[in-house]
Design a protein around this motif. Structure first.
Motif, PDB file in Angstrom:
ATOM      1  N   CYS A   1      49.520  47.547 135.737  1.00  0.00           N
ATOM      2  CA  CYS A   1      48.031  46.653 135.697  1.00  0.00           C
ATOM      3  C   CYS A   1      48.424  45.590 136.894  1.00  0.00           C
ATOM      4  N   PRO A   2      46.837  45.072 137.332  1.00  0.00           N
ATOM      5  CA  PRO A   2      47.031  44.162 138.402  1.00  0.00           C
ATOM      6  C   PRO A   2      47.424  42.851 137.805  1.00  0.00           C
ATOM      7  N   GLY A   3      48.118  42.114 138.631  1.00  0.00           N
ATOM      8  CA  GLY A   3      48.915  40.670 137.944  1.00  0.00           C
ATOM      9  C   GLY A   3      49.979  40.372 138.851  1.00  0.00           C
ATOM     10  N   ASP A   4      50.155  39.180 139.099  1.00  0.00           N
ATOM     11  CA  ASP A   4      51.509  39.007 139.535  1.00  0.00           C
ATOM     12  C   ASP A   4      52.779  38.958 138.922  1.00  0.00           C
ATOM     13  N   ARG A   5      52.703  38.737 137.487  1.00  0.00           N
ATOM     14  CA  ARG A   5      53.691  38.996 136.666  1.00  0.00           C
ATOM     15  C   ARG A   5      54.141  40.411 136.638  1.00  0.00           C
TER      16      ARG A   5
ATOM     17  N   HIS B   1      58.531  45.544 140.988  1.00  0.00           N
ATOM     18  CA  HIS B   1      59.302  45.353 142.163  1.00  0.00           C
ATOM     19  C   HIS B   1      60.957  45.102 141.665  1.00  0.00           C
ATOM     20  N   ARG B   2      60.912  44.668 140.748  1.00  0.00           N
ATOM     21  CA  ARG B   2      62.495  44.065 140.380  1.00  0.00           C
ATOM     22  C   ARG B   2      63.179  45.200 139.603  1.00  0.00           C
ATOM     23  N   TYR B   3      62.427  45.783 138.935  1.00  0.00           N
ATOM     24  CA  TYR B   3      63.132  46.812 138.040  1.00  0.00           C
ATOM     25  C   TYR B   3      62.670  48.219 138.230  1.00  0.00           C
ATOM     26  N   GLY B   4      61.855  48.525 139.173  1.00  0.00           N
ATOM     27  CA  GLY B   4      61.681  49.905 139.779  1.00  0.00           C
ATOM     28  C   GLY B   4      61.076  50.546 138.512  1.00  0.00           C
TER      29      GLY B   4
END
Length: 384
Positions: A113-117, A123-126
């Motif tokens: 889903c779109p959203g910074d969180r 990107h951290r957990y792939g």
């Protein structure tokens, strides 16, 4: 960027809140569908029963009740949220259901889903972020102070297997029977900060522990703690996070009744805690509940023995009768006791549907009907 922990917001003791992560499925083949953003964007809902919001992938939607003092209020909110969501889903030509996993979806097909969180998690957990398309119920119980919240977090730890077994609804993963009652928690356990709260004296020591994790670069915010049970300072609650999303909102309300009654009992009796010893058996006991459900064998690190989970759970429900009466939720606990007595679980229901139909598409189709509480005598559940 690291975020400091919010000051613990005092709340009325034993207030409840429930969050349910729900599956959005295609009405054509009952696979997961990418509908969350469009669904929420077109929704006409006034918030009277709580929130409806996005989760990490486009195939999920989360509903959360308003804070309530009575389980009946939680149940009413869940029914209202269900109706609002079911109606909107029908207009969007999709359907919605419970269950801890979708029985046959492929994780690689999921869209974040779109959203910074959510983008940061991906990107951290792939690939773990897409595999995290699993569906849980979170139960919040109000506490008057951070010290009480840390104590309750640890006091609830030994009861994690009971919540797992009573909510288990994820026997199928990737189109296969896992032989687990709850396959969902295996996905959660892949995250580096999953597990249990360590032995901590009070809120000050929790702040010290979290600051240590931040200094080591392990955690940025409290949301990085994927603990089975964790404090939620901005709400003034303790959050139980191990339950699969049940197939019905009635069972979700019953699990909230168990949480409220148990926390009242623990605060009333203030048993001596041996958190360090319980941590030694926590992973084993959690595995027993996930794998075998009611038939699990639970290790007691104080009495140095094992006992059947079903027996422990039934004895617990008897021990909570006084607290449940005081809270006005006895009938909801009776639903759980009947489930234990009849060896009825959402996982066994799903397996039974698969045995009848011979395919998982029809299992999900019936799960959508069960969530809407229509179409089968098997669907009646909950106090009347």
């Amino acid at each position: 960027m690291s975020q400091p922990i919010a000051e613990f917001k005092e709340s009325q003791p034993l207030t409840l809140g429930v969050e349910l992560e729900l599956q959005l499925v295609s009405m054509r083949d009952f696979d997961l569908t990418r509908g969350a953003t469009d669904l929420l964007g077109s929704m006409d809902y006034d918030g009277r029963f709580g929130e409806i919001k996005l989760e990490i992938t486009e195939s999920m939607i989360e509903v959360s009740t308003l804070p309530r003092t009575l389980v009946d209020g939680i149940a009413a909110d869940l029914v209202g949220l269900r109706q609002a969501l079911v109606s909107q889903c029908a207009r969007n030509h999709i359907s919605v259901c419970g269950g801890g996993t979708h029985p046959f979806h492929r994780w690689a097909e999921r869209r974040i889903c779109p959203g910074d969180r959510f983008d940061e998690i991906y990107h951290r957990y792939g690939y773990l972020a897409k595999q995290f398309t699993v569906f849980g119920q979170h139960i919040h119980v109000g506490c008057t102070s951070g010290d009480d919240a840390i104590w309750v977090t640890q006091a609830l730890g030994p009861y994690v297997p009971i919540f797992i077994a009573l909510s288990a609804s994820s026997p199928f993963v990737d189109g296969e029977d896992t032989l687990f009652q709850s396959g969902r928690l295996n996905a959660v356990s892949a995250f580096p900060l999953s597990g249990q709260c360590p032995a901590l004296r009070d809120w000050a020591e929790f702040i010290e522990h979290f600051s240590f994790l931040q200094a080591c670069g392990i955690a940025r915010s409290i949301k990085d703690l994927y603990w089975d049970i964790r404090p939620k300072p901005e709400f003034g609650t303790v959050e139980i996070r191990v339950c699969d999303t049940p197939l019905t909102v009635e069972r979700a309300a019953a699990l909230a009744a168990l949480a409220q009654s148990l926390v009242r009992h623990l605060l009333r009796t203030r048993p001596t805690l041996d958190t360090q010893r319980h941590l030694c058996v926590a992973r084993y006991n959690k595995f027993q509940a996930c794998r075998y459900g009611f038939d699990g064998q639970i290790s007691d690190p104080v009495g140095l023995r094992q006992a059947p989970l079903r027996q422990i759970a039934r004895e617990l429900l008897v021990g909570l009768l006084e607290d449940a009466r005081e809270l006005g939720c006895s009938a909801w606990l009776q639903l759980l006791d009947a489930s234990l007595a009849g060896e009825i679980s959402d996982a066994s229901w799903l397996r039974g549907r698969q045995a009848i139909h011979g395919n998982l598409n029809d299992v999900v189709r019936e799960a959508t009907m069960r969530f809407r509480n229509i179409g089968s005598t098997h669907l009646a559940e909950g106090p009347r």
